[in-house]
Design a protein around this motif. Sequence first.
Motif, PDB file in Angstrom:
ATOM      1  N   VAL A  37     -12.308  39.782 -10.373  1.00 28.37           N
ATOM      2  CA  VAL A  37     -11.977  40.671  -9.257  1.00 28.37           C
ATOM      3  C   VAL A  37     -12.602  40.066  -8.008  1.00 28.37           C
ATOM      4  N   LEU A  38     -11.751  39.578  -7.114  1.00 30.18           N
ATOM      5  CA  LEU A  38     -12.263  38.945  -5.892  1.00 30.18           C
ATOM      6  C   LEU A  38     -12.616  40.017  -4.870  1.00 30.18           C
ATOM      7  N   ARG A  39     -13.726  39.805  -4.174  1.00 25.54           N
ATOM      8  CA  ARG A  39     -14.174  40.764  -3.157  1.00 25.54           C
ATOM      9  C   ARG A  39     -14.390  40.047  -1.827  1.00 25.54           C
ATOM     10  N   THR A  40     -13.964  40.695  -0.765  1.00 23.14           N
ATOM     11  CA  THR A  40     -14.080  40.088   0.560  1.00 23.14           C
ATOM     12  C   THR A  40     -14.675  41.088   1.547  1.00 23.14           C
ATOM     13  N   ASN A  41     -15.559  40.586   2.408  1.00 21.02           N
ATOM     14  CA  ASN A  41     -16.179  41.454   3.411  1.00 21.02           C
ATOM     15  C   ASN A  41     -15.112  41.991   4.375  1.00 21.02           C
ATOM     16  N   THR A  42     -15.370  43.186   4.886  1.00 20.90           N
ATOM     17  CA  THR A  42     -14.368  43.873   5.703  1.00 20.90           C
ATOM     18  C   THR A  42     -13.916  43.061   6.910  1.00 20.90           C
ATOM     19  N   ASP A  43     -14.863  42.437   7.630  1.00 19.63           N
ATOM     20  CA  ASP A  43     -14.476  41.709   8.844  1.00 19.63           C
ATOM     21  C   ASP A  43     -13.594  40.507   8.514  1.00 19.63           C
ATOM     22  N   VAL A  44     -13.930  39.822   7.438  1.00 18.12           N
ATOM     23  CA  VAL A  44     -13.145  38.649   7.023  1.00 18.12           C
ATOM     24  C   VAL A  44     -11.754  39.100   6.576  1.00 18.12           C
ATOM     25  N   LEU A  45     -11.703  40.169   5.806  1.00 13.13           N
ATOM     26  CA  LEU A  45     -10.419  40.667   5.290  1.00 13.13           C
ATOM     27  C   LEU A  45      -9.545  41.161   6.447  1.00 13.13           C
ATOM     28  N   TYR A  46     -10.172  41.820   7.408  1.00 12.62           N
ATOM     29  CA  TYR A  46      -9.417  42.293   8.577  1.00 12.62           C
ATOM     30  C   TYR A  46      -8.678  41.130   9.229  1.00 12.62           C
ATOM     31  N   ASP A  47      -9.389  40.032   9.448  1.00  8.35           N
ATOM     32  CA  ASP A  47      -8.788  38.867  10.111  1.00  8.35           C
ATOM     33  C   ASP A  47      -7.636  38.291   9.289  1.00  8.35           C
ATOM     34  N   ARG A  48      -7.827  38.223   7.967  1.00 14.46           N
ATOM     35  CA  ARG A  48      -6.768  37.665   7.113  1.00 14.46           C
ATOM     36  C   ARG A  48      -5.513  38.541   7.147  1.00 14.46           C
ATOM     37  N   LEU A  49      -5.712  39.865   7.095  1.00 16.68           N
ATOM     38  CA  LEU A  49      -4.553  40.774   7.087  1.00 16.68           C
ATOM     39  C   LEU A  49      -3.868  40.786   8.453  1.00 16.68           C
ATOM     40  N   ASP A  50      -4.669  40.641   9.494  1.00 13.92           N
ATOM     41  CA  ASP A  50      -4.134  40.569  10.853  1.00 13.92           C
ATOM     42  C   ASP A  50      -3.258  39.320  10.999  1.00 13.92           C
ATOM     43  N   LYS A  51      -3.777  38.193  10.512  1.00 13.19           N
ATOM     44  CA  LYS A  51      -3.034  36.927  10.555  1.00 13.19           C
ATOM     45  C   LYS A  51      -1.741  37.022   9.769  1.00 13.19           C
TER      46      LYS A  51
END
Length: 184
Positions: free
Chosen positions: A107-121
């Motif tokens: 189960v991969l976990r990503t910090n909120t700020d990093v995930l925000y940027d990826r989903l935004d992109k």
Amino acid sequence: MSDNDETSRKRPNILVTGTPGVGKTATASLIAEELGLKHINVGELIKQHKCFDGYDDTLETHILDEDKLLDLMETLFQECADENMGIVADYHSCELFPERWFDLVLVLRTNTDVLYDRLDKRGYNEKKRTENLEAEIMQVVLEEARESYDIEIVHEVPSNTVEEMESNVERCRLWIEQWVANNS
Ligand code: DAT
């Protein structure tokens, strides 16, 4: 007992799961490439074979035809088991698969700020971004994995950086070696 039960398989199968954007497909591709497993991108498989059972107007998404998908995957799992080939599958959900298919669930976990940027992109709108960020914060997929599989095979790992991705692949390499030694 079918031939692809873990008792008779020669190579282990891995499920990479987590919230959209955490790096499932990137990680599973690297695992397949570096460790010689067959990669099944379940989302792509669903699209390619149109495993749909109508459209949900409220959620603005296709309704998954689970039976069609599972039949399709069962055939792929059987073919790989017959060829002594392990599978690494990636999907954002994990409860629909038979437990016997997988020997390791990452189960991969990503910090909120990093995930925000990826989903935004990725071009997700605010509603979709918020939904997915909330799911990650509430660790929805992790809970689902813990409820669906033996707790000992569920591993939560960070996926914020390329170094972490490489380290996750390395962990899989060591784990596969151990599995093969224990099951040969
Ligand atoms: P998912 O399959 O979980 O939706 P992905 O594999 O498509 O996610 O990755 C989303 C984007 O983030 C993609 O551009 C690759 C990048 N990425 C994924 N995991 C990463 C990591 N651990 N470090 C840096 N970038 C990563």
